[in-house]
Structures are given as structure tokens and as C-alpha cells.
Design a protein around this motif. Sequence first.
Motif, short mmCIF file in Angstrom:
data_model
loop_
_atom_site.label_atom_id
_atom_site.label_comp_id
_atom_site.label_asym_id
_atom_site.label_seq_id
_atom_site.Cartn_x
_atom_site.Cartn_y
_atom_site.Cartn_z
N ALA A 2 40.15 7.04 40.48
CA ALA A 2 41.04 7.33 39.58
C ALA A 2 41.08 7.92 37.93
CB ALA A 2 42.37 6.89 39.14
N ALA A 30 43.17 4.05 36.31
CA ALA A 30 44.50 4.45 36.80
C ALA A 30 44.77 3.31 38.30
CB ALA A 30 45.68 5.62 36.72
N GLY A 31 45.83 2.75 38.18
CA GLY A 31 46.29 1.57 39.37
C GLY A 31 45.61 0.80 39.98
N GLU A 184 52.21 0.77 41.00
CA GLU A 184 52.56 1.29 40.66
C GLU A 184 51.89 2.74 39.45
OE1 GLU A 184 55.34 -0.76 38.26
OE2 GLU A 184 56.94 -1.74 40.09
N GLY A 185 50.68 2.09 39.06
CA GLY A 185 49.98 3.36 38.66
C GLY A 185 49.33 3.12 37.34
#
Lengths: 312, 388
Positions: A2, A30-31, A184-185
Motif C-alpha cells: 500500500a 496505508a491501512g 478503515e485504511g
Amino acid sequence: MAETVLACTDLRKTYDDLVAVDDVSFTIGAGETYGLLGPNGAGKTTTISMVAGLLEKDGGTAVVAGNEITTRSTSAKAAIGLVPQDLAIYPDLTARENLRFFGKLYGIGDGLNARVDEVLDVIELSDRADDQTKEYSGGMKRRLNIGLGLLHRPELLILDEPTVGVDPQSRNAILENVERLGDEGMAVLYTTHYMEEAERLCDRIGIIDEGRIIAEGTRRELVSLVGGRDRIHVETSGDTSSVVASVTALDDVESCSSAGSVLEVVAVNASRALPEVVLAVTRAGLDVQSVDVSEPDLETVFLHLTGKALRE
Amino acid sequence: MRNAITIAAKDLKERLRDRSAIILAVVVPLGLAFIMNLTLGPITEQAFSTGVAVSDDDGGAVAQGFTSVLEEIEEDGFIDVTVAESEADARIRVADDDVSTAYLVPEGFSDAVSGNQPASIVVVGNPDQPIGAQVGKAIADGYVSEVNAVRLSVATAIALGADDLAGLASAATLQSSPVTLGAGETEGRGFDFSTFYATGIAVFFLFFTVQFGVLSIIEERESGTMPRLLIAPISKQSILAGKLGASFVMGVVSTAVLWLATTLVMGADWGASLGVVILIVAGVAAAMGLTAAVATIATTAEQAASITAFIVVVFGVLGGTFFPVTRVSGVFEVVSRVTPHFWLMDGFKRLSAGEGVVDILPALGAILAFAVVLGTIGLVRAKDLMRT
């Protein structure tokens, strides 16, 4: 992988002759939930203080969402949410007032009230939102402490030992909240000296000791670094010697030994091997009376790498 | 600016909820001012008056002249004259503490004076009313001196060949009362009791009130909220401005409340409104400078509060917030002038005396100098306060 939210490169902090943080590098996508696991005084809080721009770095860089963070950064800090180890709430204000105050500082405009309600719901304080926080229990204060960190939907949320001194029920609620954030990232940097929390929450873990990251990876990768294997202990209704050969031949089994009615299996991956082991035992006409699986954990890894326990 | 206002509003809301600031900024000073006004005011401010008794066993013209003098002074409100039935009655009134002074005019007094013979008025003073007795004796002395002067003048006129004795006597009686008493302000104070204590207490407590805002920087650090402020996307200057803004509002509002309340309830006269507002603002600035400078040398809020309290009490005493220092001299005089309190009191005294804004410019300049010097020290070092 990510998109990278945090990239720390060769972070360094010294106090006179003491090297508190020694060329620490890691990234978080991210996440992803990244854990900094280490004993007290290992350099966790110093590291995140530099990442958050609260502490001047002596070397290295910390880039959050594409912007290098220093103590002089202002707008770039909007990408960061911080949940300090010590409670950072105003006791004479209500939870709603605390949230609204910081929401204004983060420039949340028209949607502030709605966002405050949303956060209050997430941290399960909606019914006590208008009580002064000095009336709250320790667990409620901890939850608000987290809510204040994620209020402005930061790209990177830093949690510094958020469960220290928290009762088991509140601790579980906090951990569930953190699990949701990753889903939720949000990129999460989580420091702890509790091995169980790191194992439960973190996608990747950096083991830090004396200011240096001495090992990094997923839990399994870390365990494998020290040659750790799962152990399956099976108690049966009869002599197990007849099933040793068939169990040893299974894919994820490294070795197998028999001690009367007990079968001891060393597996590369216990969760995959266990069904096959049970099937082999029952096919031999034996009843399985109990099964116990033990896996090597991060405590084992830390002990192996440093020669000392996490809580020393 | 928006962030500074947000922080200032938050600080003020906390202080209002906490109530300690309200108590220290308004309730305590107002209560003290009222108590002092109620207890000390009548003693210090009431017009002087004392009771005297006069026993006239003579009844002649000169004796009646003395009684007339006493009645004139009584009309001005300084003495309360009682005509005793006898010398014994007059002495009893002194012994019973009814009067401070008894005048005993013996029989034959007027004739003795007219005949240029020795004569005397016996003054009996009450040792329990020493001031009244002193005043009573001074009145008698004055009268006797005047009578002697007139007698000397008449004797001189006769020796020089004057023959109109009736005219001389008539002219003598037309002379003004030999003894007069006049009301005057207490030397060295410059403004009335209510105003002195109203302004003195307001100035004294102003420095405590203002410290709340500055000390909250240290309190944010101690309570763990400073990291959350520092990680917010705002500048350190915004945080500092917010804290100072809260101090400023607290100082100005609390002093303005004291101004209004002491004026309405105690009848204090602070003087021209524009001048009062200017002095309050300047005083708040000086107080902010002082507390900011102190905050930078303290490691905890408690330590800063203790140091500030010490300085404020010493400055308050030296600066004349508790008692007038206009008559002091020497080292004390010099030292008192290096306190902002002295100049604030000087400014308020001038305004209360009816002087205008121009007249308080020297005081204003001194106060602002304190604000600038101390504030600069505080601001330069304030960034060190804003750390985790």
C-alpha cells in the motif's frame, strides 16, 4: 504494498553520551498497523516524538504523507493523530467540548458537530458526552484520549502505549478500536511493551531495544528468524507409536515422537498441520482425548535476540 | 488569530468552571474592599467631632464671648457644646466620658480681663479622649491669645491718648472669631478612603489574576495536553497568543468589575473613565509581563505561582497598595518607584483627584516600560515553555 504513509530513515537522538534512538528506519503503509515492541526505555516514545515533530531530531528524516516532519512543521502535522501515553484531556471540559476544541484547531469546519458525534459513538461515550471528563473512569478517559487522536481522520495515527494502567474491559475496547482503524485504511504506529497486543494488532512489528530496531517483520517472520516451530501435544486413548510414521510424513510436520498414549508433533505451521494430525490418529483407531497447541511467541524472539525478557 | 481565540476561549471556559480564578480575581478583592470600607472607613473618613462642656460661673461679656466662639465652632460641626449647670457638673461630664473637654470659667473672669488683671479659663481634658482634649485646649488657647491681643491693642490705644473707649470696645467685638477649624484632606493620601482601598486592592489582585493565563502554559505541560497542542497544525505563536489573550481578558474584566462594583456600592471615585481604562490596560500589560518573566524561570506551575505571589506581595507593599507611600523617603522611596504598583497607584490617585489623562502620562510611561521590559524577557523565553 500500500501507499507509504510514514517513512522513517536513520532517525537519531542523543542525550549527551546516551544514544536514545540509533539510526531507526521503518515504513508504514496505508491501512497497516505497525508495532514498535520493546521494554520501557527502549526508545519507543523518543522515536514517535520525533515522528510527530515534538522532539528535535539529531539525524535522519521522518516523512508523513509526503511531508517531512520537524518541530517547526505546522500544516504538515495535520496528517498525524497522536494518542499520548499520558492522558491529554481537559478535566474541566466535557468530552464534547474537548473534541470540539481540538476539532477547531484542526480546522474542521461545518462538519465538526457531526464528526464529534461520530467519534463519541466510536469510543462509546455518546451517553456521557456532556459530562465533565473529571467525572470519568480511567477507561473512559483513555477512550476519549484515543478519540481526540482520530478526530480529524489523520493518515497516520500514533498510539503510545495506550493501554497502560487500563482495566481489562476497557483495554479490550481500546484494542477493538485500533483494529477497526487499520481496517478503515488508516496507518497506525503502535508502541507497546505488551507482546499480546503487538501480536493481536500489528501487521508488522519492529522490535526495538536500546534505541535500535533489532528485528522487523510479521509475527511469523520474526518467529521464524529464531527457528521457532509450533508444538502439538495430542493425548489419545491408546499407544500412539503406530501413527508416528504417518504423521511425520505430513507436509507441515517437521518431526513426531510417541510417548505411550501421547503424541508430540513439531510443526512448521500448527494451524495447517493440526487437522491432518487428528485425522491420522483417528484413522489408526485411537480416540483423541485432548489437544494442546503451543506456538513460539515474540517474547521468545525478544529473549532470543537480547537475552532478556520484554518486561525486565 | 482564529486559533489563538479558540485557545483563549477554552482557557477562559476552564477558569470559569474551575471558579478559583473568579474567586481570586473578583470575589476576594471585592470582599476585602467592602470589609475594609465598612470597618476602617468610618474611623478614618468620618468628619472629626468632639464633645465639650462649658461652665460659666462668670456670666460677664468676655465669658459670653468665649461661649459664642464655642457655638460658632459647633455650627461648623467640629464640636458639640453642652452648657454645664456648674463646675462640678462639667467635671462629672468629663469623668463620665460624655465630653473630651470641660471649660471652667470662674466668677469674676470678665471683670478681671476688663480690669487688666490676671484671669484664666480652666481646661479639663479627658485622658480617654486625648485628641478631643488637645483640640479643646487649642480652642481655649486661641481664644485666650486673641483676648490678650485685643487687651494689648486697647491698652496701647489708651496709652497713645485714645479717648473713645466705647468705640474701641465695639471695634474689638467686630473682630472675627479668634479660633476657626477647617476640614481638610488627610495629608499624603490624595484620594478618599474608599477609592484608596478600591484601587489598591484592585491593583494588588490584578497581578494574581493575570498569572492564570501564563501559568496555564506550564500546566498544559504538566497535565500532558501540551503535546496534543504542539502536534496540532498551529504555530507556537498561536498557542502563546491564546494564553496571553486569556490573561488579558481576565485581568481587564476582573479589574473593570471591581471598578464598577466599588463605585456603585462603596462610592469610590476612580476618576475619568478614559484614564481608568488606559491605566487598567497598562496595568494588565505590566502584570502579564511580570508573570511571563517569572514563568520562564520556574519549572512547575506551583513554583511559578509561589515566586509570583512573593514578588506581588512585596511589590504591593512597596508600591503603596496597602498604605500610602507618598510620605516615605530614602531607600524606601527609591525602591517603591521601581514597582509597577507604585505607578499604578500614582495614576489612580491623580485621576481620583480630578486630573486628566495628560497628567497620568508619566505614570503610564513607567507602567508600560515595566510591561515592555518584563514582557520581552517573558516572550523571548516563552518558547522554551512550550515543550513536552
